[in-house]
Design a protein around this motif. Sequence first.
Motif, PDB file in Angstrom:
ATOM      1  N   LYS A  42      63.570 -43.726  13.499  1.00 32.59           N
ATOM      2  CA  LYS A  42      62.838 -42.969  14.520  1.00 32.59           C
ATOM      3  C   LYS A  42      62.282 -43.910  15.583  1.00 32.59           C
ATOM      4  CE  LYS A  42      61.517 -39.114  13.814  1.00 32.59           C
ATOM      5  NZ  LYS A  42      62.040 -37.771  14.024  1.00 32.59           N
ATOM      6  N   GLU A  43      61.802 -45.073  15.191  1.00 39.06           N
ATOM      7  CA  GLU A  43      61.286 -46.059  16.150  1.00 39.06           C
ATOM      8  C   GLU A  43      62.398 -46.515  17.084  1.00 39.06           C
ATOM      9  OE1 GLU A  43      57.953 -47.926  13.067  1.00 39.06           O
ATOM     10  OE2 GLU A  43      59.782 -49.047  13.507  1.00 39.06           O
ATOM     11  N   PHE A  44      63.585 -46.742  16.533  1.00 37.16           N
ATOM     12  CA  PHE A  44      64.721 -47.155  17.357  1.00 37.16           C
ATOM     13  C   PHE A  44      65.040 -46.083  18.392  1.00 37.16           C
ATOM     14  CE2 PHE A  44      69.140 -47.484  18.537  1.00 37.16           C
ATOM     15  CZ  PHE A  44      69.321 -48.843  18.756  1.00 37.16           C
ATOM     16  N   GLU A  45      65.100 -44.830  17.953  1.00 38.01           N
ATOM     17  CA  GLU A  45      65.415 -43.725  18.867  1.00 38.01           C
ATOM     18  C   GLU A  45      64.386 -43.614  19.980  1.00 38.01           C
ATOM     19  OE1 GLU A  45      65.868 -40.139  16.625  1.00 38.01           O
ATOM     20  OE2 GLU A  45      67.522 -40.953  15.445  1.00 38.01           O
ATOM     21  N   ILE A  46      63.121 -43.689  19.642  1.00 35.76           N
ATOM     22  CA  ILE A  46      62.050 -43.583  20.637  1.00 35.76           C
ATOM     23  C   ILE A  46      62.145 -44.725  21.632  1.00 35.76           C
ATOM     24  CG2 ILE A  46      59.547 -43.706  20.997  1.00 35.76           C
ATOM     25  CD1 ILE A  46      59.317 -42.258  18.210  1.00 35.76           C
ATOM     26  N   LEU A  47      62.288 -45.946  21.140  1.00 35.07           N
ATOM     27  CA  LEU A  47      62.373 -47.101  22.030  1.00 35.07           C
ATOM     28  C   LEU A  47      63.610 -47.019  22.909  1.00 35.07           C
ATOM     29  CD1 LEU A  47      61.128 -49.737  22.964  1.00 35.07           C
ATOM     30  CD2 LEU A  47      62.287 -50.893  21.060  1.00 35.07           C
ATOM     31  N   PHE A  48      64.737 -46.564  22.358  1.00 33.71           N
ATOM     32  CA  PHE A  48      65.950 -46.433  23.151  1.00 33.71           C
ATOM     33  C   PHE A  48      65.769 -45.398  24.260  1.00 33.71           C
ATOM     34  CE2 PHE A  48      70.155 -44.988  24.280  1.00 33.71           C
ATOM     35  CZ  PHE A  48      70.845 -46.180  24.427  1.00 33.71           C
ATOM     36  N   LEU A  49      65.165 -44.258  23.930  1.00 34.41           N
ATOM     37  CA  LEU A  49      64.932 -43.222  24.943  1.00 34.41           C
ATOM     38  C   LEU A  49      64.051 -43.758  26.079  1.00 34.41           C
ATOM     39  CD1 LEU A  49      64.389 -40.055  22.729  1.00 34.41           C
ATOM     40  CD2 LEU A  49      66.315 -40.506  24.259  1.00 34.41           C
ATOM     41  N   LEU A  50      62.996 -44.474  25.729  1.00 36.01           N
ATOM     42  CA  LEU A  50      62.094 -45.006  26.743  1.00 36.01           C
ATOM     43  C   LEU A  50      62.772 -46.090  27.578  1.00 36.01           C
ATOM     44  CD1 LEU A  50      58.802 -45.260  24.661  1.00 36.01           C
ATOM     45  CD2 LEU A  50      59.243 -43.688  26.553  1.00 36.01           C
ATOM     46  N   ILE A  83      54.786 -45.212  18.135  1.00 35.64           N
ATOM     47  CA  ILE A  83      54.582 -46.075  19.308  1.00 35.64           C
ATOM     48  C   ILE A  83      53.741 -47.288  18.918  1.00 35.64           C
ATOM     49  CG2 ILE A  83      53.470 -46.247  21.571  1.00 35.64           C
ATOM     50  CD1 ILE A  83      56.057 -44.707  21.780  1.00 35.64           C
ATOM     51  N   LYS A  84      52.696 -47.047  18.146  1.00 33.66           N
ATOM     52  CA  LYS A  84      51.829 -48.153  17.692  1.00 33.66           C
ATOM     53  C   LYS A  84      52.650 -49.170  16.897  1.00 33.66           C
ATOM     54  CE  LYS A  84      49.617 -47.663  14.058  1.00 33.66           C
ATOM     55  NZ  LYS A  84      49.133 -47.771  12.751  1.00 33.66           N
ATOM     56  N   ASN A  85      53.519 -48.683  16.023  1.00 33.51           N
ATOM     57  CA  ASN A  85      54.348 -49.571  15.211  1.00 33.51           C
ATOM     58  C   ASN A  85      55.359 -50.336  16.066  1.00 33.51           C
ATOM     59  OD1 ASN A  85      53.026 -48.800  12.872  1.00 33.51           O
ATOM     60  ND2 ASN A  85      54.507 -47.205  12.382  1.00 33.51           N
ATOM     61  N   ILE A  86      55.938 -49.666  17.049  1.00 31.81           N
ATOM     62  CA  ILE A  86      56.887 -50.327  17.950  1.00 31.81           C
ATOM     63  C   ILE A  86      56.178 -51.436  18.710  1.00 31.81           C
ATOM     64  CG2 ILE A  86      58.311 -50.056  20.020  1.00 31.81           C
ATOM     65  CD1 ILE A  86      58.827 -47.127  19.035  1.00 31.81           C
ATOM     66  N   ARG A  87      54.999 -51.145  19.242  1.00 34.84           N
ATOM     67  CA  ARG A  87      54.235 -52.152  19.985  1.00 34.84           C
ATOM     68  C   ARG A  87      53.903 -53.354  19.097  1.00 34.84           C
ATOM     69  NH1 ARG A  87      50.242 -47.937  23.078  1.00 34.84           N
ATOM     70  NH2 ARG A  87      51.441 -47.777  25.018  1.00 34.84           N
ATOM     71  N   ARG A  88      53.517 -53.085  17.866  1.00 39.43           N
ATOM     72  CA  ARG A  88      53.190 -54.169  16.933  1.00 39.43           C
ATOM     73  C   ARG A  88      54.420 -55.041  16.688  1.00 39.43           C
ATOM     74  NH1 ARG A  88      54.149 -54.212  11.809  1.00 39.43           N
ATOM     75  NH2 ARG A  88      54.264 -51.949  11.608  1.00 39.43           N
ATOM     76  N   LYS A  89      55.568 -54.413  16.519  1.00 38.82           N
ATOM     77  CA  LYS A  89      56.794 -55.155  16.257  1.00 38.82           C
ATOM     78  C   LYS A  89      57.276 -55.927  17.490  1.00 38.82           C
ATOM     79  CE  LYS A  89      58.135 -52.133  12.509  1.00 38.82           C
ATOM     80  NZ  LYS A  89      59.088 -51.144  11.984  1.00 38.82           N
ATOM     81  N   LEU A  90      56.986 -55.409  18.685  1.00 31.97           N
ATOM     82  CA  LEU A  90      57.357 -56.110  19.914  1.00 31.97           C
ATOM     83  C   LEU A  90      56.468 -57.326  20.170  1.00 31.97           C
ATOM     84  CD1 LEU A  90      58.094 -53.192  22.420  1.00 31.97           C
ATOM     85  CD2 LEU A  90      59.728 -54.875  21.561  1.00 31.97           C
ATOM     86  N   GLY A  91      55.279 -57.326  19.613  1.00 28.73           N
ATOM     87  CA  GLY A  91      54.355 -58.454  19.801  1.00 28.73           C
ATOM     88  C   GLY A  91      53.976 -58.617  21.258  1.00 28.73           C
TER      89      GLY A  91
END
Length: 114
Positions: A42-50, A83-91
């Motif tokens: 789900k994180e991949f899909e959200i980040l890809f869409l954005l 989104i919070k998890n994606i941001r954390r992983k992006l650093g």
Amino acid sequence: HAVLRRVRPHASLDSVDIGGLKLDVGSRSASFKGKPLRLQPKEFEILFLLASEPGRAHTRGWLIDNTSSYGMPVNTRSLDTHIKNIRRKLGTGACLIETVPKVGYRFVRPHERL
């Protein structure tokens, strides 16, 4: 692939490479500045869409509707958690995802960051 075809039937976008972020739909791989990202589906899909439409603000509802939820109702707050998890992983790249108050989220073009 099916979700992305429904969202973008006119585009055959299989990868995104912007601001050090690389996403490949075929291999479901993601990296930021050469460092692999371990994203949940789900994180991949959200980040890809954005990232596939930088600068465009997407509503929470649109993002939820256009990620695979298998027809099940999804709480908009769960999107905020992703989104919070994606941001954390992006650093250091967390600033690439901007919150648009009372709307949703947008991927910021790297040259627009201050």
